[in-house]
Design an enzyme around this catalytic site. Sequence first.
Site, short mmCIF file in Angstrom:
data_model
loop_
_atom_site.label_atom_id
_atom_site.label_comp_id
_atom_site.label_asym_id
_atom_site.label_seq_id
_atom_site.Cartn_x
_atom_site.Cartn_y
_atom_site.Cartn_z
N ASN A 1 -5.48 -14.27 -0.34
CA ASN A 1 -6.19 -13.70 1.15
C ASN A 1 -6.51 -15.04 2.02
O ASN A 1 -6.55 -15.12 3.42
CB ASN A 1 -6.84 -12.73 0.72
CG ASN A 1 -6.27 -11.55 0.84
OD1 ASN A 1 -4.90 -11.42 0.33
ND2 ASN A 1 -6.64 -10.52 0.35
N HIS A 37 6.81 -4.12 15.85
CA HIS A 37 6.68 -3.65 14.68
C HIS A 37 6.74 -2.36 14.63
O HIS A 37 6.51 -2.12 12.91
CB HIS A 37 4.93 -4.39 15.02
CG HIS A 37 3.89 -4.50 13.47
ND1 HIS A 37 3.12 -3.09 13.21
CD2 HIS A 37 4.03 -5.02 12.24
CE1 HIS A 37 2.47 -3.33 11.92
NE2 HIS A 37 2.61 -4.11 11.32
N TYR A 83 2.56 -0.85 -1.69
CA TYR A 83 1.61 -0.21 -0.18
C TYR A 83 1.78 0.77 -0.18
O TYR A 83 2.90 2.33 -0.22
CB TYR A 83 2.24 -0.79 0.43
CG TYR A 83 2.12 -2.31 0.99
CD1 TYR A 83 2.64 -3.62 0.28
CD2 TYR A 83 2.38 -2.76 1.79
CE1 TYR A 83 1.99 -4.32 0.32
CE2 TYR A 83 2.48 -4.33 3.14
CZ TYR A 83 2.49 -4.72 1.80
OH TYR A 83 1.96 -6.59 2.04
N ARG A 115 -9.31 -0.46 5.58
CA ARG A 115 -8.89 -1.12 4.09
C ARG A 115 -9.84 -2.93 4.51
O ARG A 115 -10.51 -2.99 3.85
CB ARG A 115 -7.85 -1.71 4.39
CG ARG A 115 -7.11 -1.99 2.76
CD ARG A 115 -5.90 -2.36 2.58
NE ARG A 115 -5.25 -4.03 3.54
CZ ARG A 115 -3.92 -3.89 4.38
NH1 ARG A 115 -3.26 -3.15 4.50
NH2 ARG A 115 -4.20 -5.22 4.56
#
Length: 721
Positions: free
Chosen positions: A72, A463, A496, A592
């Site tokens: 990350n 998207h 996910y 999140r």
Amino acid sequence: MIDPLLADSGLGDAEDDDFDAIEEPDSLLPDHRYLDRELSWLAFNRRVLELAEDPTLPELERANFLAIFASNLDEFFMVRVAGLKRRILTGLAVPTNVGRAPTDVLADISADAHALQLRHADVWTTQVKPALADSGIEITEWDDLTEPERESLGDYFQAQVFPVLMPLAVDPAHPFPYISGLSLNLAIRIRNARTGRQEFARLKVPPMLPRFVAVPGGGEILRFIRLEELIANHLGDLFPGMEVLDHHAFRLTRNEDVEVEEDESENLIQALEAELLKRRFGPPIRLEITDDMDEVTLELLLKELDITDQEVYRLPGPLDLRGLFDLSRIDRPDLRYPPHVPTTAVAFQPGDSNERPDMFKSIGKADVLVHHPYESFATSVQAFLEQAARDPHVLAIKQTLYRTSGDSPIVQALIDAAEAGKQVLALVEVKARFDEANNIVWARKLEKAGVHVVYGLVGLKTHCKLALVIREEDGVLRHYSHVGTGNYNPKTSRIYEDFGLFTADPQVGRDLTRLFNELSGYAIEKKFKRLLVAPLHLRRGLLRLIDKERANAEKGKPSHIRIKVNSMVDEQIIDALYRASQAGVQVDVWVRGICSLRVDLPGVSDNITVRSILGRYLEHSRIFAFENDGDPQVYIGSADMMHRNLDRRVEALVRVTDEAHVQELTTLFDRAMDDGTNSWHLEADGVWTRHTEDAHGNPLTDLQDETMVQIQRRRRKRSVR
């Protein structure tokens, strides 16, 4: 390669996302009402690190969270930090979302990131590594090996490592070599035994080899040594006749963002391929070194890489803990989360005859809401498209592809459909960050199979997660639609958390038909019945829904706003939530990652609660629920509350109308917000506090475990009937 868990990290587009001029401020709201988005992202990654620090989690899962944290942070530097620096260098350094100069934000980022990386290194050295050793997995050093073990590893080095190493000298005849981004390297100082002259060499640790090498003969205890440690103890083989004086590990991060001027590029694919080549040579933005590096070596690196002291991260222990992902190959299920086996959604379970279920028949009866990974992607989305590919009554399939896996059965289904003579349209978003090269490969493969491949609208990323199947039934064309919150990717669907809605509602079918026509042709559609679509209508639609809750509260009518997103940054949406809160609306936000919304503004955010849940699955679904005076309006879809999603992407939310589905979504949300659920609470000054135990020391409920149990129970309940 970036870990799949980063696919929607909320980092945004570094050049323009959240650097746009903020809309005219609301004069009735306080000036300092947003949290800095960059520091909020670092706070998100701190929450990931806190999972690695949790001694109640299985040891290999803790190691995995350390690797996720490292991956990350790499992307954060490659995208956000790189974008800030580029803005400063080009003179386009507009204020950030909190009105601060990018130079000041960079200083704060540097301080926070330095502290986090030191904490990250310490967690590995003092907590996770010893915990693994206690469980029979030792990461050892060369000095701790026996002579027979060293000899065995020496044989491995000569056979498997030595042939692929490429030491590069630096002297008048050999200029300083190019250091690729995210590569792990050894800086080596050597002395010529004949002349006494000192030289410098760089050695890249081969990324294609396992980062952790098994030590032979470990018995019940599994022992590993780091690849760079093995190489460092065989440097004499690489420099025969030279004296190895010193060696140190270092690692460079480069700007790896990609810019393509679509309106000036006749061929988007060719332009993107050219930019991907440039990515390898982006300017340096971070230099990580081991804390024992001498000043001579450091000065050489600073000079040759043209990097500043602020960009140097001096760290203890091993660099690049992304390598801990390699430990996933160890067969120790007792050191992992207990297995969760996805079930088939009740509507798609086979009947008594145990035949393959008819997806179209099931969807035709009623809308079907699936919740991944608790409910299987393979027996829902994948089965839907595979049946469509082989069904002789299906005439056409239209689908968006943002990210997908390397051996995607979804892509194969589209190819099979095209080869069967069906009309197939695939809208491939080749600009999906760090998946550009993969998507180019798939786009060309689809084109060769006869699929109509398009790349969306100029200047906008597509998207939204949409699939539309046109089927002839008794001489009438019927639309079968899927609108999801996650990518059409079978691999990430296992980690996910996402929702998907299947429906045969003709209104949704007409909406998707119009939207696909807009994306593939020249139609400009402004009317959708059951969809909210960005960039034209989504922001306005949400603002209207939020404002309606405010108005209902002022009239004493039932009101409640529930929003679940990955990122909450957009100022207009945040201001609307503040106004709703002032009117007495309970506003619950489940986020999140980044959150610029504050909860510490007296008289403004008194009715706002913000929670974050991180765990074995990546919370990825987006839910927007409005009480609407007792007639709830609930949407799911692909959009986060960020400028890029609302202004520069094609996004779609679909309204969920089935009462049972509405109840399922709102109940899940309320469980997440409950004080009895293990979560992080946003508090004053942007501080996130983790709540894991109740007042009596009992563990709080794990929402993801509870959801899996409830969905499994739902399956068993039906099978008993």
